[in-house]
Scaffold this active site. Structure first.
Site, PDB file in Angstrom:
ATOM      1  N   LYS A 247     -54.319 -28.106 -39.513  1.00 40.75           N
ATOM      2  CA  LYS A 247     -55.048 -27.989 -40.777  1.00 40.75           C
ATOM      3  C   LYS A 247     -55.162 -29.364 -41.429  1.00 40.75           C
ATOM      4  O   LYS A 247     -54.258 -30.195 -41.278  1.00 40.75           O
ATOM      5  CB  LYS A 247     -54.289 -27.059 -41.743  1.00 40.75           C
ATOM      6  N   ARG A 321     -53.890 -13.302 -36.154  1.00 36.45           N
ATOM      7  CA  ARG A 321     -54.434 -12.175 -35.381  1.00 36.45           C
ATOM      8  C   ARG A 321     -53.713 -12.034 -34.044  1.00 36.45           C
ATOM      9  O   ARG A 321     -53.617 -10.938 -33.497  1.00 36.45           O
ATOM     10  CB  ARG A 321     -55.951 -12.351 -35.214  1.00 36.45           C
TER      11      ARG A 321
HETATM   12  N1  BES Z   1     -53.426 -18.341 -42.740  1.00 30.75           N
HETATM   13  C1  BES Z   1     -54.770 -18.691 -42.521  1.00 30.75           C
HETATM   14  C2  BES Z   1     -55.737 -18.018 -43.506  1.00 30.75           C
HETATM   15  C3  BES Z   1     -55.638 -18.470 -44.922  1.00 30.75           C
HETATM   16  C4  BES Z   1     -56.390 -19.524 -45.373  1.00 30.75           C
HETATM   17  C5  BES Z   1     -54.834 -17.796 -45.825  1.00 30.75           C
HETATM   18  C6  BES Z   1     -56.311 -19.927 -46.689  1.00 30.75           C
HETATM   19  C7  BES Z   1     -54.773 -18.185 -47.138  1.00 30.75           C
HETATM   20  C8  BES Z   1     -55.513 -19.253 -47.564  1.00 30.75           C
HETATM   21  C9  BES Z   1     -55.184 -18.289 -41.116  1.00 30.75           C
HETATM   22  O1  BES Z   1     -54.183 -18.351 -40.162  1.00 30.75           O
HETATM   23  C10 BES Z   1     -56.248 -19.255 -40.707  1.00 30.75           C
HETATM   24  O2  BES Z   1     -55.978 -20.417 -40.659  1.00 30.75           O
HETATM   25  N2  BES Z   1     -57.441 -18.737 -40.462  1.00 30.75           N
HETATM   26  C11 BES Z   1     -58.554 -19.545 -40.101  1.00 30.75           C
HETATM   27  C12 BES Z   1     -59.319 -18.808 -39.030  1.00 30.75           C
HETATM   28  C13 BES Z   1     -60.340 -19.662 -38.314  1.00 30.75           C
HETATM   29  C14 BES Z   1     -59.651 -20.743 -37.525  1.00 30.75           C
HETATM   30  C15 BES Z   1     -61.132 -18.759 -37.410  1.00 30.75           C
HETATM   31  C16 BES Z   1     -59.422 -19.759 -41.341  1.00 30.75           C
HETATM   32  O3  BES Z   1     -59.498 -18.871 -42.179  1.00 30.75           O
HETATM   33  O4  BES Z   1     -59.962 -20.841 -41.469  1.00 30.75           O
HETATM   34 ZN    ZN Z   2     -53.928 -20.285 -39.321  1.00 31.21          ZN
END
Ligand code: BES
Ligand code: ZN
Ligand code: ZN
Length: 470
Positions: A247, A321
């Site tokens: 991230k 997921r």
């Molecule tokens: N934990 C995150 C989702 C999230 C983002 C929760 C911001 C709370 C605040 C999840 O694991 C994630 O990173 N999802 C990605 C998915 C993408 C890579 C398909 C996302 O939402 O960007």
């Molecule tokens: Zn994630």
């Protein structure tokens, strides 16, 4: 802060200050209207005004609806906490709004001070609720239940707010064991060795680069003659760095909250057991940390999930997921439940779709979604449905495995994540399952409604309300 309910007239209660809710209409005919107007108080929703000489704190409301009472109570408790009053009294308006009052005081007055070496001193010690209603027994029951649910919500918030170096998968195991002991719940823990035996290849891959072993936690509350059996599944990413699909620095901050689904599920089973509901409740939690390292799982890996379905990893940040796929499968293999509900901070896309205040709900059963929509409005949690469709489902197609962990197009990301999970729901459970994306609603950096900075405890009030009325 103690909150007590007394079966007496408000005038007979001794306290430093009286809290009174006023609509602008009521203000117009109030004995203190002149002095209140001089102070600039118009009884607008969430505005407050002290009349120190009379020992009254006025709190403005638009209506006597629970949502207005709840947020006016939050303004009142914040003002009281900032004052030097040690005790407050107020009248219970009616049974319908009593839970909102309690939520306002307990949740709006919540603070997480674990890491403050000098927390602000609060003088307020006692809050007395007065009711001399004929149906006091009913009021007493509502009070008792609402206090349990509010405290369970704070329990969830505390875990979410705990720093990730302290709340890692193994400490979540210890916390679950303690909850099981305190509340006489069944408790089973699967450590990595057992997870391997159970073929949980997707979940294990996500946690591989962490120094903390991944764990599956299974708690159970089994009353004597349950009306229904409910399985709850929670995403417990104690930290989500994104993994090798790292991230950006600013998005990583707050990712200790990626365990909020698991923490919510713990709060739900705590509430169910303390409310002594006649519903059997099982909590399944995937406690995992998503990190980087030489042994980290990577984009291009193909994972074999517990169900046998192979998954192409295209982004290691879509890890929730993967964990849920295996935990959902395990939950279904272990237990024949009437309903299966999962809670997860699954996608940023859910926030884009619904805003940060609303939980996204997905699933095939209109009846279940309708029941939760009712539980949402009754409990004060905002939820909204995100509809599945077959076109979005096709976006998860993989050229080399059974399914890809990310969709090929960027739109509808909350729904494609929900559809990924759907792949792991057994045929006979498809109409008995709902997925709750709490990415926006589980954590906040700005106070709103009865939520203060940090974990909100999303899901606990909602599920408690649903389970009570099942
Ligand atoms: N934990 C995150 C989702 C999230 C983002 C929760 C911001 C709370 C605040 C999840 O694991 C994630 O990173 N999802 C990605 C998915 C993408 C890579 C398909 C996302 O939402 O960007
Ligand atoms: Zn994630
Ligand atoms: Zn995540």
């Amino acid at each position: 802060m103690n909150i007590k309910l007394l079966n007496s007239n408000i005038a007979d209660i001794n306290a430093d200050i009286l809290v009174e809710f006023l609509t602008s209409q009521e203000l117009a005919s109030h004995v203190d209207v002149r002095v209140l107007q001089q102070a600039g108080f118009k009884a607008e929703q969430d505005s407050i005004c002290f009349l120190h000489e009379k020992g009254i704190l006025f709190s403005g409301i638009d209506s006597k609806h629970s949502d207005d009472i709840r947020s006016a109570t939050v303004s009142a408790i914040k003002a009281l906490k900032a004052s030097s009053y040690m005790s407050a009294r107020l009248s219970v308006i009616n049974n319908e709004t009593l839970s909102a009052l309690i939520e306002g005081f307990v949740l709006g007055g919540y603070e997480f001070n674990t890491y403050k070496s000098q927390p602000k001193e609060i003088h307020l010690k006692d809050i007395f609720f007065a009711s001399n209603a004929l149906d006091f027994k009913v009021i007493e029951n509502t009070f008792h239940d609402a206090m349990i649910v509010a405290k369970a919500t704070c329990f969830t918030r505390d875990i979410v707010n705990t720093a990730p170096q302290e709340m890692h998968p193994q400490s979540m195991v210890e916390l679950a064991k303690q909850l099981a002991k305190d509340n006489k719940l069944g408790c089973e823990i699967l450590q990595e060795k057992e997870l391997e035996e159970e073929k949980m290849g997707a979940m294990l891959a996500v946690g591989r680069a962490s120094i903390h072993g991944s764990a599956l936690i299974h708690l159970s509350y089994k009353p004597a003659n349950p009306k229904k059996i409910i399985s709850l599944v929670g995403k417990g990413l104690t930290y989500d760095s994104g993994g090798l699909s790292l991230k950006p620095a600013t998005s990583m901050v707050t990712m200790k909250m990626d365990k909020a689904g698991a923490c919510g599920v713990l709060g739900m089973i705590k509430a169910a057991s303390e409310l002594k509901l006649d519903v059997e409740v099982h909590a399944f939690i995937g406690a995992v940390e998503n990190m980087i390292g030489g042994n980290a799982y990577k984009p291009d890996d193909v994972l074999v999930s517990r169900s046998g379905t192979t998954i192409e990893v295209r982004n290691t940040d879509a890890e929730g997921r993967l964990v849920l796929a295996d935990v959902l499968t395990y939950a279904q293999d272990t237990l024949k439940a009437d309903y299966l509900f999962d809670f997860a901070t699954l996608t940023g896309a859910c926030m884009v779709a619904l805003g940060q205040y609303t939980t996204g709900v997905m699933g095939h059963s209109s009846k279940l979604k309708h029941d939760f929509s009712k539980a949402g409005s009754k409990s004060g949690e905002l939820i909204s449905s995100l509809p599945f469709n077959r076109h979005l489902k096709k976006l998860l197609k993989s050229e080399i495995a059974d399914i890809s962990n990310t969709a090929s197009k960027p739109y509808g990301g909350a729904i494609t994540a929900g559809l990924f999970l759907e792949k792991f729901i057994h045929e006979d459970m498809k109409n008995r399952w709902l997925h709750f994306d709490i990415a926006g609603s589980a954590y906040t950096e700005n106070a709103w409604d009865c939520n203060v900075y940090g974990g909100t405890g999303a899901g606990v009030r909602l599920m408690s309300n649903y389970l009570k009325n099942i």
